[in-house]
Structures are given as structure tokens and as C-alpha cells.
Design a protein around this motif. Structure first.
Motif, short mmCIF file in Angstrom:
data_model
loop_
_atom_site.label_atom_id
_atom_site.label_comp_id
_atom_site.label_asym_id
_atom_site.label_seq_id
_atom_site.Cartn_x
_atom_site.Cartn_y
_atom_site.Cartn_z
N LYS A 58 0.83 -1.20 0.00
CA LYS A 58 0.00 0.00 0.00
C LYS A 58 0.87 1.25 0.00
O LYS A 58 0.37 2.34 -0.12
CB LYS A 58 -0.90 0.02 1.24
CG LYS A 58 -1.85 -1.13 1.31
CD LYS A 58 -2.89 -1.03 0.23
CE LYS A 58 -3.90 -2.15 0.40
NZ LYS A 58 -4.84 -2.24 -0.66
N ARG A 59 2.13 1.08 0.17
CA ARG A 59 3.04 2.22 0.19
C ARG A 59 3.17 2.81 -1.21
O ARG A 59 3.06 2.11 -2.20
CB ARG A 59 4.41 1.78 0.66
CG ARG A 59 4.40 1.27 2.06
CD ARG A 59 5.76 0.78 2.47
NE ARG A 59 5.63 0.11 3.74
CZ ARG A 59 6.53 -0.68 4.24
NH1 ARG A 59 7.64 -0.91 3.60
NH2 ARG A 59 6.33 -1.25 5.40
N PRO A 60 3.45 4.10 -1.28
CA PRO A 60 3.70 4.71 -2.59
C PRO A 60 4.89 4.05 -3.27
O PRO A 60 5.81 3.58 -2.61
CB PRO A 60 4.01 6.16 -2.25
CG PRO A 60 3.46 6.39 -0.90
CD PRO A 60 3.52 5.07 -0.20
N THR A 61 4.85 4.03 -4.59
CA THR A 61 5.94 3.41 -5.33
C THR A 61 7.16 4.31 -5.42
O THR A 61 8.26 3.84 -5.70
CB THR A 61 5.48 3.05 -6.76
OG1 THR A 61 4.95 4.23 -7.38
CG2 THR A 61 4.42 1.97 -6.72
N ASN A 62 6.98 5.62 -5.21
CA ASN A 62 8.12 6.54 -5.25
C ASN A 62 7.76 7.82 -4.49
O ASN A 62 6.63 7.99 -4.04
CB ASN A 62 8.54 6.84 -6.69
CG ASN A 62 7.47 7.58 -7.45
OD1 ASN A 62 7.01 8.64 -7.03
ND2 ASN A 62 7.05 7.03 -8.59
N GLN A 63 8.73 8.72 -4.37
CA GLN A 63 8.52 9.94 -3.59
C GLN A 63 7.69 10.99 -4.32
O GLN A 63 7.37 12.02 -3.74
CB GLN A 63 9.87 10.52 -3.16
CG GLN A 63 10.59 9.63 -2.18
CD GLN A 63 11.88 10.23 -1.69
OE1 GLN A 63 12.43 11.15 -2.31
NE2 GLN A 63 12.38 9.74 -0.57
N ASN A 64 7.35 10.76 -5.57
CA ASN A 64 6.52 11.70 -6.33
C ASN A 64 5.03 11.39 -6.20
O ASN A 64 4.20 12.07 -6.79
CB ASN A 64 6.91 11.69 -7.80
CG ASN A 64 8.32 12.20 -8.00
OD1 ASN A 64 8.73 13.15 -7.36
ND2 ASN A 64 9.07 11.54 -8.87
N GLN A 157 -0.19 14.34 0.24
CA GLN A 157 1.03 13.57 0.04
C GLN A 157 1.46 13.01 1.39
O GLN A 157 1.03 13.48 2.43
CB GLN A 157 2.14 14.43 -0.55
CG GLN A 157 2.74 15.41 0.44
CD GLN A 157 3.83 16.27 -0.18
OE1 GLN A 157 3.54 17.28 -0.74
NE2 GLN A 157 5.06 15.83 -0.02
N ILE A 158 2.32 12.03 1.34
CA ILE A 158 2.85 11.43 2.57
C ILE A 158 4.04 12.27 3.02
O ILE A 158 4.96 12.54 2.25
CB ILE A 158 3.24 9.96 2.34
CG1 ILE A 158 1.96 9.18 2.09
CG2 ILE A 158 4.02 9.42 3.52
CD1 ILE A 158 2.15 7.72 1.88
#
Length: 163
Positions: A58-64, A157-158
Motif C-alpha cells: 500500500k506504500r507509494p511506489t516513489n517519492q513523487n 502527500q505522505i
């Protein structure tokens, strides 16, 4: 918005954990003046993704990565909302019109499982390149709000890393 994922039975995370309660009732370090808090537990009911993406991680795949998030109140028949959530939440509009450069990855529909609160459902649209194209994301957010003026949709955003 605080968004947490727990790998435990859904009720375990919402009872007896003072740190969780502190996190949901205000910003880290204490409540923030003028901020409204609507704590509650939501479970993912449906995911729409093309191409399909794994249920986990469930985590984002990247910082964007960032999200269009729409909380939904239950007005009328909850079964109707659950059946027609994509149209009523603006998810159909987002899927059909999101700029390609934002990288729409998935749209998820979440149903509240804790006692009733201000919002019964939440729709999250995950875009893997939104922060790389923030001007386009803000412009598209204005279009979402024009199309679904009866709803509130925001960009999120996270901010806190997690393991």
C-alpha cells in the motif's frame, strides 16, 4: 489527513492505543488550532486499477506519489452509494480526464467500520508522478471541484516516512 495501514484485525488498531488516538486527533506534537479532526477506521472495499496492481504494498511506489482524496457523507441510501461510488465520488471523472503525466495508478474506495462519524466513505486516487507535475495536478484539482461542486476533494502527500 492522517492515513495509517495496520496489519492486524481492524478493531485492534482503534482501541486502547493512546498514540493512535493522539495522532488522529491532531498534528504530531499536539492539536493544531483550526484543524477539524474526523477520526475513524476505514477498510478498503474496492480497488480499480489499470493495469492491475498488487493489493500489497500500500506504500507509494516513489517519492513523487500523491493522492486526490474525497471524503463522502452518506446522504440517502448507503447501498446506492456503494453501488455507484465511482460516479457519485467523481472517480469516473478522474479516471477519464486525469492528465497522463500524473500517472494514475489506482482508485480505492474505503468504507468506515468504526462508529458513525462525519464521513462514511473515502475515495483515494493514487498518482505516482503527481508531485513531479504539481501545477498540472492543481489545475486538474480545480476541474474536479468544478465537475463535483457538492464534494470536497483535496491533494495529499505522505510527509512521514515509514518502514
Amino acid at each position: 489527513m492522517n492515513y495509517c495501514i495496520y496489519n492486524s484485525p481492524k478493531h485492534m488498531s482503534f482501541t486502547g492505543d493512546p498514540e493512535f488516538r493522539k495522532l488522529t486527533m491532531g498534528a504530531i506534537g499536539g492539536p493544531t488550532e483550526g484543524v477539524k479532526c474526523y477520526p475513524g477506521g476505514f477498510e478498503e472495499v474496492e480497488t480499480v486499477a489499470s493495469p492491475p496492481v498488487p493489493v500489497v504494498p500500500k506504500r507509494p511506489t516513489n517519492q513523487n506519489t500523491a493522492y486526490f482524496v474525497t471524503p463522502l457523507k452518506v446522504d440517502g441510501d448507503p447501498e446506492d452509494l456503494e453501488h455507484n461510488w465511482q460516479a457519485r465520488s467523481g472517480a469516473d471523472f478522474i479516471k477519464a480526464n486525469v492528465p497522463a503525466e500524473l500517472g494514475l495508478r489506482r482508485v480505492t474506495f474505503h468504507k468506515r467500520f468504526t462508529p458513525p462519524g462525519a464521513f462514511g466513505y473515502v475515495v483515494m486516487c493514487e498518482c505516482s508522478e503527481m508531485l513531479s507535475h504539481l501545477a498540472a495536478a492543481k489545475e486538474f484539482l480545480a476541474k474536479i471541484r468544478e465537475n463535483k461542486s457538492d464534494l470536497y476533494t483535496g491533494l495529499f502527500q505522505i510527509h512521514l516516512p515509514y518502514p
